[in-house]
Design a protein around this motif. Structure first.
Motif, short mmCIF file in Angstrom:
data_model
loop_
_atom_site.label_atom_id
_atom_site.label_comp_id
_atom_site.label_asym_id
_atom_site.label_seq_id
_atom_site.Cartn_x
_atom_site.Cartn_y
_atom_site.Cartn_z
N ARG A 1 0.85 -1.19 0.00
CA ARG A 1 0.00 0.00 0.00
C ARG A 1 0.89 1.24 0.00
NH1 ARG A 1 -5.10 0.12 4.00
NH2 ARG A 1 -5.27 -1.90 2.94
N ASP A 2 0.67 2.12 -0.97
CA ASP A 2 1.51 3.30 -1.15
C ASP A 2 0.76 4.59 -0.85
OD1 ASP A 2 3.08 1.91 -4.10
OD2 ASP A 2 3.74 1.83 -2.01
N PHE A 3 1.49 5.55 -0.32
CA PHE A 3 0.94 6.88 -0.08
C PHE A 3 0.64 7.57 -1.40
CE2 PHE A 3 0.29 10.94 1.70
CZ PHE A 3 1.01 11.86 0.97
N VAL A 4 -0.50 8.26 -1.46
CA VAL A 4 -0.87 9.03 -2.65
C VAL A 4 -0.91 10.52 -2.33
CG1 VAL A 4 -2.69 9.48 -4.34
CG2 VAL A 4 -2.18 7.12 -3.64
N ALA A 5 -1.69 10.89 -1.31
CA ALA A 5 -1.85 12.30 -0.98
C ALA A 5 -2.35 12.44 0.45
CB ALA A 5 -2.83 12.97 -1.94
N ALA A 6 -2.09 13.61 1.03
CA ALA A 6 -2.57 13.91 2.37
C ALA A 6 -2.91 15.38 2.47
CB ALA A 6 -1.55 13.53 3.43
N ILE A 7 -3.77 15.70 3.41
CA ILE A 7 -4.20 17.09 3.60
C ILE A 7 -4.33 17.36 5.10
CG2 ILE A 7 -6.66 16.49 3.42
CD1 ILE A 7 -7.02 19.14 1.86
N ASN A 8 -3.90 18.54 5.52
CA ASN A 8 -3.96 18.83 6.95
C ASN A 8 -5.39 19.18 7.38
OD1 ASN A 8 -4.22 21.41 5.95
ND2 ASN A 8 -2.73 22.31 7.37
N ARG A 9 -5.55 19.48 8.64
CA ARG A 9 -6.89 19.65 9.20
C ARG A 9 -7.68 20.78 8.56
NH1 ARG A 9 -3.37 18.12 12.89
NH2 ARG A 9 -3.87 16.38 14.28
N SER A 10 -7.03 21.85 8.24
CA SER A 10 -7.73 23.01 7.68
C SER A 10 -7.86 22.94 6.17
CB SER A 10 -7.00 24.29 8.06
OG SER A 10 -5.74 24.36 7.40
N GLY A 11 -7.06 22.08 5.55
CA GLY A 11 -7.03 22.01 4.10
C GLY A 11 -6.01 22.95 3.48
N GLY A 12 -5.26 23.64 4.32
CA GLY A 12 -4.33 24.62 3.81
C GLY A 12 -2.98 24.07 3.39
N SER A 13 -2.71 22.83 3.71
CA SER A 13 -1.45 22.21 3.33
C SER A 13 -1.70 20.81 2.81
CB SER A 13 -0.51 22.15 4.54
OG SER A 13 0.73 21.58 4.18
N LYS A 14 -0.97 20.45 1.75
CA LYS A 14 -1.18 19.16 1.10
C LYS A 14 0.17 18.52 0.77
CE LYS A 14 -5.28 21.22 -0.93
NZ LYS A 14 -6.02 21.55 -2.18
N ARG A 15 0.15 17.22 0.71
CA ARG A 15 1.32 16.43 0.33
C ARG A 15 0.92 15.46 -0.78
NH1 ARG A 15 3.66 19.65 3.07
NH2 ARG A 15 4.64 19.33 5.12
N TYR A 16 1.85 15.22 -1.71
CA TYR A 16 1.57 14.29 -2.80
C TYR A 16 2.75 13.38 -3.04
CZ TYR A 16 -2.29 17.41 -4.00
OH TYR A 16 -3.43 18.16 -3.97
N ALA A 17 2.45 12.17 -3.46
CA ALA A 17 3.51 11.29 -3.95
C ALA A 17 4.00 11.83 -5.28
CB ALA A 17 2.97 9.88 -4.12
N ASP A 18 5.27 11.63 -5.57
CA ASP A 18 5.84 12.13 -6.82
C ASP A 18 5.08 11.59 -8.03
OD1 ASP A 18 9.34 12.12 -5.73
OD2 ASP A 18 7.73 13.58 -5.45
N ALA A 19 4.60 10.36 -7.92
CA ALA A 19 3.96 9.72 -9.08
C ALA A 19 2.65 10.39 -9.49
CB ALA A 19 3.70 8.25 -8.77
N VAL A 20 2.06 11.18 -8.59
CA VAL A 20 0.75 11.78 -8.89
C VAL A 20 0.78 13.31 -8.90
CG1 VAL A 20 -0.37 9.77 -7.88
CG2 VAL A 20 -0.12 11.87 -6.51
N LYS A 21 1.91 13.90 -8.56
CA LYS A 21 2.01 15.37 -8.54
C LYS A 21 1.64 15.95 -9.89
CE LYS A 21 5.41 16.15 -4.89
NZ LYS A 21 6.82 16.49 -4.60
N GLY A 22 0.81 16.98 -9.87
CA GLY A 22 0.39 17.63 -11.09
C GLY A 22 -0.81 16.98 -11.75
N ARG A 23 -1.16 15.79 -11.31
CA ARG A 23 -2.32 15.09 -11.90
C ARG A 23 -3.46 14.90 -10.89
NH1 ARG A 23 -1.94 9.94 -13.54
NH2 ARG A 23 -0.28 9.39 -12.07
N PHE A 24 -3.11 14.66 -9.64
CA PHE A 24 -4.11 14.42 -8.60
C PHE A 24 -4.19 15.63 -7.66
CE2 PHE A 24 -3.85 9.46 -8.38
CZ PHE A 24 -4.03 9.40 -9.75
#
Length: 124
Positions: free
Chosen positions: A45-68
């Motif tokens: 199971r691989d990480f895809v994306a995450a978002i903090n509590r307020s929605g103001g910060s996000k993280r993405y896996a390199d494989a999906v950056k710019g698409r997801f």
């Protein structure tokens, strides 16, 4: 405690888009960091994306950056994953997750509640 239910998966062609939704139960949705993971057959199971509590910060896996794009609506207790320009390699079961910790590096250890998953299949 929070229960998560994913929806929106399906069979699409390469280049198409899909939006996954994850509805959370309970009144404390806004207190959770939310994430999306995926698991392809025979793989971890691989990480895809995450978002903090307020929605103001996000993280993405390199494989999906710019698409997801991950987003959340705390009023609706829902987190979304907009997936554009889908590729065959994106085929997997996608899982929604909730947890307490938002960090620079997001892994499954950041999350302690998981949904059942929704299948996304991209044909080439």
């Amino acid at each position: 405690q929070v229960q998560l239910v994913e929806s929106g998966g399906g069979l699409v062609q390469a280049g198409d888009s899909l939006r996954l939704s994850c509805a959370a139960s309970g009144r404390t949705f806004s207190s959770y960091v939310m994430g999306w993971f995926r698991q392809a057959p025979g793989k971890e199971r691989d990480f895809v994306a995450a978002i903090n509590r307020s929605g103001g910060s996000k993280r993405y896996a390199d494989a999906v950056k710019g698409r997801f794009t991950i987003s959340r609506d705390n009023a609706k207790n829902t987190v979304y994953l907009q997936m554009n320009s889908l590729k065959a390699v994106d085929t997997a079961v996608y899982y929604c997750a909730a947890g307490p910790i938002y960090s620079e590096l997001m892994t499954s250890l950041n999350f302690n509640f998981w949904g059942q998953g929704t299948q996304v299949t991209v044909s080439s």
